[in-house]
Write an enzyme that holds these catalytic residues in place. Structure first.
Site, short mmCIF file in Angstrom:
data_model
loop_
_atom_site.label_atom_id
_atom_site.label_comp_id
_atom_site.label_asym_id
_atom_site.label_seq_id
_atom_site.Cartn_x
_atom_site.Cartn_y
_atom_site.Cartn_z
N ASP A 104 -36.37 -13.94 -12.81
CA ASP A 104 -37.47 -14.84 -13.18
C ASP A 104 -38.53 -14.95 -12.09
O ASP A 104 -39.19 -15.98 -11.95
CB ASP A 104 -36.96 -16.25 -13.53
CG ASP A 104 -35.84 -16.21 -14.55
OD1 ASP A 104 -35.98 -15.46 -15.52
OD2 ASP A 104 -34.83 -16.92 -14.36
N LYS A 141 -41.66 -10.75 -12.80
CA LYS A 141 -41.72 -9.28 -12.92
C LYS A 141 -42.62 -8.87 -14.07
O LYS A 141 -43.34 -7.88 -13.98
CB LYS A 141 -40.31 -8.71 -13.16
CG LYS A 141 -39.40 -8.84 -11.96
CD LYS A 141 -38.04 -8.22 -12.23
CE LYS A 141 -37.22 -8.98 -13.24
NZ LYS A 141 -36.77 -10.32 -12.80
N GLY A 153 -35.86 -11.36 -20.20
CA GLY A 153 -36.92 -11.85 -21.07
C GLY A 153 -38.18 -11.97 -20.28
O GLY A 153 -38.18 -12.55 -19.20
N HIS A 154 -39.24 -11.33 -20.74
CA HIS A 154 -40.50 -11.60 -20.09
C HIS A 154 -41.65 -11.60 -21.09
O HIS A 154 -41.54 -11.04 -22.17
CB HIS A 154 -40.74 -10.70 -18.87
CG HIS A 154 -40.97 -9.27 -19.20
ND1 HIS A 154 -40.10 -8.29 -18.83
CD2 HIS A 154 -41.99 -8.67 -19.82
CE1 HIS A 154 -40.56 -7.14 -19.24
NE2 HIS A 154 -41.72 -7.34 -19.85
N GLN A 173 -33.52 -8.89 -14.29
CA GLN A 173 -32.76 -9.82 -13.42
C GLN A 173 -33.22 -9.67 -11.96
O GLN A 173 -34.41 -9.44 -11.75
CB GLN A 173 -31.24 -9.61 -13.57
CG GLN A 173 -30.70 -10.08 -14.92
CD GLN A 173 -30.78 -9.05 -16.01
OE1 GLN A 173 -30.46 -7.90 -15.82
NE2 GLN A 173 -31.21 -9.44 -17.19
P1 IMP Z 1 -25.36 -12.46 -18.14
O1 IMP Z 1 -26.30 -11.43 -17.63
O2 IMP Z 1 -25.75 -13.00 -19.49
O3 IMP Z 1 -23.94 -12.00 -18.09
O4 IMP Z 1 -25.42 -13.72 -17.15
C1 IMP Z 1 -24.95 -13.65 -15.81
C2 IMP Z 1 -25.84 -14.46 -14.87
O5 IMP Z 1 -27.10 -13.81 -14.77
C3 IMP Z 1 -26.13 -15.87 -15.34
O6 IMP Z 1 -26.22 -16.72 -14.21
C4 IMP Z 1 -27.48 -15.76 -16.01
O7 IMP Z 1 -28.18 -16.98 -16.02
C5 IMP Z 1 -28.14 -14.73 -15.10
N1 IMP Z 1 -29.21 -13.97 -15.76
C6 IMP Z 1 -29.07 -12.98 -16.66
N2 IMP Z 1 -30.27 -12.52 -17.04
C7 IMP Z 1 -31.19 -13.20 -16.34
C8 IMP Z 1 -32.62 -13.14 -16.26
O8 IMP Z 1 -33.29 -12.34 -16.92
N3 IMP Z 1 -33.20 -14.04 -15.39
C9 IMP Z 1 -32.48 -14.90 -14.64
N4 IMP Z 1 -31.16 -14.97 -14.68
C10 IMP Z 1 -30.51 -14.14 -15.52
#
Ligand code: IMP
Length: 438
Positions: A13, A16, A40-41, A223
């Site tokens: 977040d 990007k 998500g962006h 991420q």
């Molecule tokens: P997962 O990717 O859904 O398995 O989540 C694992 C961790 O990564 C969690 O703490 C999510 O909140 C974080 N996370 C996954 N995708 C994003 C993103 O696009 N932005 C910020 N945090 C993310």
């Protein structure tokens, strides 16, 4: 022509999407290499804002070919919906190429993601519950189902049957959840295969041909560095390689193809989900003191810190130079884009964490043990702010108030990064380009 990897330098977040939007139109190919629709962006299309979760942002530019690499995990239903949304907006997805080696997120992956989080209770990771972790688990366990399997009904059925013989038992016996039949899954997924078949390709060969022809590639990370499965704050991470190295394994190009690595970094830090966050200014509901909570709330409100994918309120805190230095190291950052500097215009003074202290010991570098990070007390420097001065109209570095210039230069110095972009607002033109060349 340069080939660039763009990565998040914090916990995701970082903005990007905006930076990608700024530079992607210069590249012939824009390639996602890891993650899935946990990302998500927002991209701007005319006067409309569109949320992308899986589609590389290259889809927005006529001259770019969007590619989903082998390192991505694909929820086909989500991808098809996103394609339909884009087509309805007049954006063609015709050029999209999807690696046939990418793994498929199956319905039981999503169930297991949610169920496992529930099982962990207080220790949960705070995942997006999109099935990302369970899908990567199957990939590594050599039990995954790939997009190419959808091209052969017999093989797909066989793989689903084999998977269900284990997944149904876990769903039912461990979690007391509903089970699936092979028919149910085939009825849903085989038609997805028919829709996606024209887009499936041997993308590593496609990119190799492109490189040999002198075309340029932007590798679009999702991420962030501290959510990387190897280099992040494990186990509070996602299940993929979000750092620059992931661009190679997630697409099949060699290391010599990369010219630049651009890290995106907020002028402060945010995090969603659980896990250590030394500079966090906790909200009152999370046990923060009134002073802490006031800072956290101000960062959240001024920065609109709510997730694009989940709508969750993000945890907020001061800039952390320990993390900044670590991101430079583990990604080999050649450039940094510093985003949301305008959010700090709300503060009289601004704190920057330069090191941590834990049990009497000072840590200038990222600590070896996670438990140190959990108990780390930030050592702050306090810098004068530029409160009351609107910087959103600045387009050259010299137009920024002296204290804002000093803040950016100080961050460069203590993190060892070249801050090539400084973003001063959400719009594309609200950006100061300092020394970016292609
Ligand atoms: P997962 O990717 O859904 O398995 O989540 C694992 C961790 O990564 C969690 O703490 C999510 O909140 C974080 N996370 C996954 N995708 C994003 C993103 O696009 N932005 C910020 N945090 C993310």
């Amino acid at each position: 022509m340069t080939n660039t990897v763009l990565v998040g330098a914090q916990w995701g977040d970082e903005g990007k999407g905006k930076v990608t939007d700024l530079i992607a139109h210069d590249y012939d190919f824009v390639v996602r290499f890891q993650g899935g629709n946990n990302a998500g962006h927002t991209v701007i299309h005319g006067d409309r804002k569109l949320a992308l979760h899986l589609m590389p942002s290259g889809v927005m530019y006529e001259q770019s070919t969007p590619v989903i690499g082998n390192g991505v995990v694909v929820d086909p239903g989500v991808l098809i919906k996103e394609m339909a949304m884009l087509e309805a907006e007049g954006i063609s997805c015709k050029k999209l190429k999807i690696s046939c080696d990418a793994h498929i997120i199956m319905p039981y992956h999503k169930d297991l993601d949610g169920a496992d989080e529930k099982r962990l209770g207080e220790n949960q990771i705070g995942t997006t519950k999109r099935g990302i972790g369970p899908c990567y688990q199957d990939k590594v366990a050599r039990k995954g189902i790939r997009l190419q399997d959808l091209m052969d009904e017999r093989i797909f059925r066989l793989k689903v049957e084999t998977a269900l013989s284990q997944k149904n038992a876990i769903l039912q016996k461990v979690y007391g959840l509903h089970t699936y039949t092979v028919e149910e899954i085939c009825d849903e997924y085989l038609p997805y295969g028919n829709i996606l078949r024209p887009y499936m390709a041997e993308t590593s060969q496609l990119l190799d041909d492109a490189l040999r022809a002198g075309k340029s590639i932007l590798f679009e990370g999702a991420q962030g560095t501290l959510l990387d499965i190897d280099h992040g704050t494990y186990p509070f991470v996602t299940s993929s390689s979000c750092c620059a190295g992931g661009a190679l394994t997630g697409t099949g190009v060699g290391p010599k193809a990369i010219d630049r690595v651009l890290g995106i970094e907020k002028a402060y830090v945010t995090r969603v989900g659980a896990g250590p966050f030394p500079t966090e200014q906790r909200y009152a509901e999370d046990g923060g003191s009134p002073e802490e909570a006031a800072i956290g709330e101000l960062l959240c409100q001024e920065g609109h810190e709510f997730g694009v994918t989940t709508g969750r309120k993000r945890r907020c805190g001061w800039f952390d130079a320990v993390i900044g230095r670590y991101a430079v190291e583990v990604n080999g950052l050649t450039d940094v884009a510093l985003t949301k500097l305008d959010v700090l215009s709300a503060f009289d003074t601004i704190k920057v964490c330069v090191a941590y202290e834990c049990e009497g010991k000072r840590y200038d570098y990222f600590p070896m043990q996670q438990s140190v990070l959990f108990h780390a007390k930030p050592i702050y420097e306090e810098l004068p702010g530029w409160k009351g001065q609107d910087i959103t109209g600045c387009r050259a570095f010299e137009e920024l108030p002296a204290n804002a210039q000093a803040y950016v230069k100080h961050l460069e110095e203590i993190t060892g990064a070249n801050m090539s972009f400084v973003s001063v607002g959400p719009d594309r033109d609200q950006t100061i380009v300092r020394n970016w060349y292609r």
